[in-house]
Design an enzyme around this catalytic site. Structure first.
Site, mmCIF file in Angstrom:
data_model
loop_
_atom_site.group_PDB
_atom_site.id
_atom_site.type_symbol
_atom_site.label_atom_id
_atom_site.label_comp_id
_atom_site.label_asym_id
_atom_site.label_seq_id
_atom_site.Cartn_x
_atom_site.Cartn_y
_atom_site.Cartn_z
ATOM 1 N N ASP A 1 -8.395 -6.475 -5.074
ATOM 2 C CA ASP A 1 -8.001 -5.159 -4.560
ATOM 3 C C ASP A 1 -8.480 -4.090 -5.536
ATOM 4 O O ASP A 1 -7.984 -3.999 -6.654
ATOM 5 C CB ASP A 1 -6.470 -5.122 -4.418
ATOM 6 C CG ASP A 1 -5.955 -3.818 -3.815
ATOM 7 O OD1 ASP A 1 -6.743 -2.861 -3.675
ATOM 8 O OD2 ASP A 1 -4.756 -3.770 -3.473
ATOM 9 N N HIS B 1 -8.084 -5.156 -0.733
ATOM 10 C CA HIS B 1 -6.767 -4.567 -0.533
ATOM 11 C C HIS B 1 -6.068 -5.125 0.713
ATOM 12 O O HIS B 1 -4.862 -5.347 0.724
ATOM 13 C CB HIS B 1 -6.923 -3.047 -0.424
ATOM 14 C CG HIS B 1 -5.647 -2.322 -0.173
ATOM 15 N ND1 HIS B 1 -4.595 -2.333 -1.071
ATOM 16 C CD2 HIS B 1 -5.223 -1.572 0.874
ATOM 17 C CE1 HIS B 1 -3.591 -1.615 -0.582
ATOM 18 N NE2 HIS B 1 -3.944 -1.152 0.590
ATOM 19 N N SER C 1 0.834 -1.185 0.000
ATOM 20 C CA SER C 1 0.000 0.000 0.000
ATOM 21 C C SER C 1 0.883 1.256 0.000
ATOM 22 O O SER C 1 1.777 1.366 -0.835
ATOM 23 C CB SER C 1 -0.922 -0.056 1.212
ATOM 24 O OG SER C 1 -2.011 0.799 1.059
#
Lengths: 217, 359
Positions: free
Chosen positions: B297, B330, B133
């Site tokens: 995601d 995610h 991320s």
């Protein structure tokens, strides 16, 4: 420690004699320390072999995600990608050899893939099953149906091999595109290189597998 | 000196380490945390009392094996777990905090601060930089800014730049904080209040983006909690879950810090420093890369990760790229995903082989 426990603890190292015939023949053509891209590398058998035995900087592209995951988990530099679309991004002359083993007949645009291979690499190594083999010719002639053999084992409606070609066809394409055939050979499934190896016409009849090394003329 | 031109006289970076640095100082791995993560990657968190945020991945015998590697994880610049940020004193007066006066920081500023910290530990070259991320953005920045200092880089579930959609979700979170009267124009630390409602709504919105629709359906469906029929008394389980996420978050995170860090993500666009060509950011790199994305995601989808892998190919880099099948969204990179863990561990082992690290 007993034998079973020891076997489980030791990582299984690749043994060349278990490697698919065409991969072994390809490996013989590659110079030590070369930069190699293997398109359709599967679980990365060839690139691991080239790295371990030839000290090559060998990388791979594979379309099947499960194979990619296996290869990466084995520590091999493999990326998920498609021969038809993912070669364009590589810079010119990034590799000494670009390998396409038993994949040419399954890509959407074989001619474009070959062009890309010879743009990003100095040499292209291409292996494919020869559709001109006598057994296929005979079966088509005798039964009037799409031939079904060990090499061409899937029915016509679900085969991934959408662009089959013969050894003669491949010579023609190379000439048409201006590629020099540096080396070529045809073998049967057992890997025997028979006396007919010097004669394309005979090779086209008796060779089950073909392997070409090309470069731009 | 920050990207914005402001100079911070003193910068403190809080970090944790695991494992042992070898004599050659060649086995160090830097882990970069995500937006609301921190340095407690593989140990109990001092505030929440929960386990480390990546304790399934970092530890003895795990993919990031602390028996083999020396693992460093630091709180980002602008964070609120000990590194210099909105919640630290502005000058010599310990009662006067930076608050919203804290200068805007960028991902590159965070990475510069990490580089200094790593140098102070006597490490000139990291074996690997790994992060998911926002951590993945830092990994990309590391590889672009200090290619010689990074042997291997693993950007996970990340993006080469923040999309309009990414910025939009962040903006909803920020507006929610601004709208909370207890935020007090960012000077809430003076009254001792915290803008809990605003920050928790920000967290709730963000949390939705971390999960896939499938994961939400599987976890909560349309199940209700409570039996009364009063409209807002009984609630859907998903609502209860989000409220819980919001309320626990405000106990550990600072609202001004949230503003600073979300903005840093929004500004991230690695290619913009290289005339729009992402490949140019990695020109001539010898770093080995492994780009990993997850099928479900939608915050940092596979397309963005594939763009990174392609740009790396364009730069002639050695790159592995794998998309892991997961329905967890995610957040999958933080969860139990055996294929992901195998790929990460295998990649590192392969790199250790190339780097000549002792097994």
């Amino acid at each position: 420690m007993n034998d079973i426990a020891r076997t489980a603890a030791e990582p299984v190292r690749y043994v060349a004699k278990n490697m698919r015939l065409d991969l072994r023949l390809i490996a013989e053509m590659i110079a030590p320390g070369a930069r190699v891209l293997d398109i359709g590398c599967g679980d990365g058998t060839l690139i691991e072999y080239l790295y371990r035995t030839h000290g090559c900087d060998a990388r791979g592209i594979e379309i099947d995600m499960a194979e990619v995951t296996r290869a990466v988990a084995h520590g091999l530099p493999v990326m998920h990608g498609d021969a038809d679309t993912d070669l364009a991004q590589y810079p010119d002359d990034a590799f000494d050899y670009v390998v396409l083993s038993r994949t040419l007949q399954a890509v959407e645009r074989p001619r474009e893939v070959l062009r890309q291979m010879l743009r990003i690499g100095r040499h292209a190594l291409v292996s494919f099953p020869n559709f001109g083999h006598w057994e296929l010719r005979w079966k088509l002639l005798w039964t009037g149906r799409m031939p079904n053999t060990t090499v061409w084992g899937r029915p016509w409606y679900e085969t991934p091999n959408i662009h089959p070609c013969t050894i003669q066809d491949f010579f023609d394409l190379a000439a048409q595109e201006g590629y020099e055939v540096e080396k070529w050979l045809a073998v049967d499934e057992g890997g025997q290189r028979s006396p007919w190896r010097r004669f394309p016409g005979l090779a086209n009849l008796f060779g089950e597998q073909a392997l070409f090394q090309l470069r731009k003329a | 000196m920050l990207d914005c031109g402001t100079e911070l006289a003193r910068v403190q970076i809080a970090y944790r380490t695991y494992g042992t640095l070898n004599a050659a100082r060649s086995n160090a791995i830097l882990i970069c945390h995500a937006l609301t993560g921190d340095q407690y990657v593989a140990e109990t968190h001092p505030v929440t009392g929960k386990g480390g945020w990546w304790d399934m991945v970092v530890g003895p015998g795990l993919p990031i094996d602390t028996d083999r590697y020396f693992v460093i994880c630091s709180n980002v610049l602008g964070g609120c777990m000990g590194s210099t940020g909105a919640r630290t004193p502005k000058g010599d007066n310990p009662g006067e905090l930076w608050g919203t006066d804290f200068p805007p920081v960028t991902i590159r500023d965070m990475v510069r601060a990490q580089k200094r910290m790593v140098e102070q530990l006597g490490i000139t070259r990291l074996f690997a930089v790994i992060g998911g991320s926002m951590g993945g953005m830092q990994v990309l920045q590391w590889a672009a800014s200090y290619p010689e200092a990074v042997f291997a880089a693993v950007p996970i579930a990340t993006a080469p730049y923040h999309s309009a959609q990414n910025i939009a979700f962040n903006e909803v979170g920020r507006q929610s904080i601004f709208a909370d009267a207890d935020w007090e124009q960012g000077r809430y630390w003076q009254s001792g209040k915290i803008p809990a409602r605003g920050l928790s709504v920000a967290r709730m919105v963000a949390h939705i983006t971390y999960l896939s629709e499938e994961a939400l359906t599987r976890k909560f469906g349309r199940r209700m909690r409570g039996a009364s029929l009063a409209v807002f008394n009984d609630i859907f389980e998903v609502e209860s879950y989000l409220r819980h996420q919001g309320s626990t978050f405000v106990r550990r995170f600072d609202a001004n810090s949230y503003l600073t860090i979300t903005r840093a993500c929004d500004w991230f666009d690695l290619a913009s420093d290289y005339d729009g060509a992402l490949s140019a950011a990695f020109a001539g790199t010898r770093t080995r890369f492994c780009v990993i994305s997850f099928t479900s995601d939608w915050l940092y989808p596979t397309s963005g990760n594939r763009a990174i892998a392609r740009a790396l190919n364009g730069a002639g880099a050695n790159v592995s790229f794998v998309e892991i099948a997961s329905d967890k969204g995610h957040d999958a990179f933080l969860l139990d995903e055996p294929d992901f863990h195998r790929a990460l561990g295998g990649f590192l082992k392969g790199c250790a082989d190339h780097a000549g690290l002792a097994p």
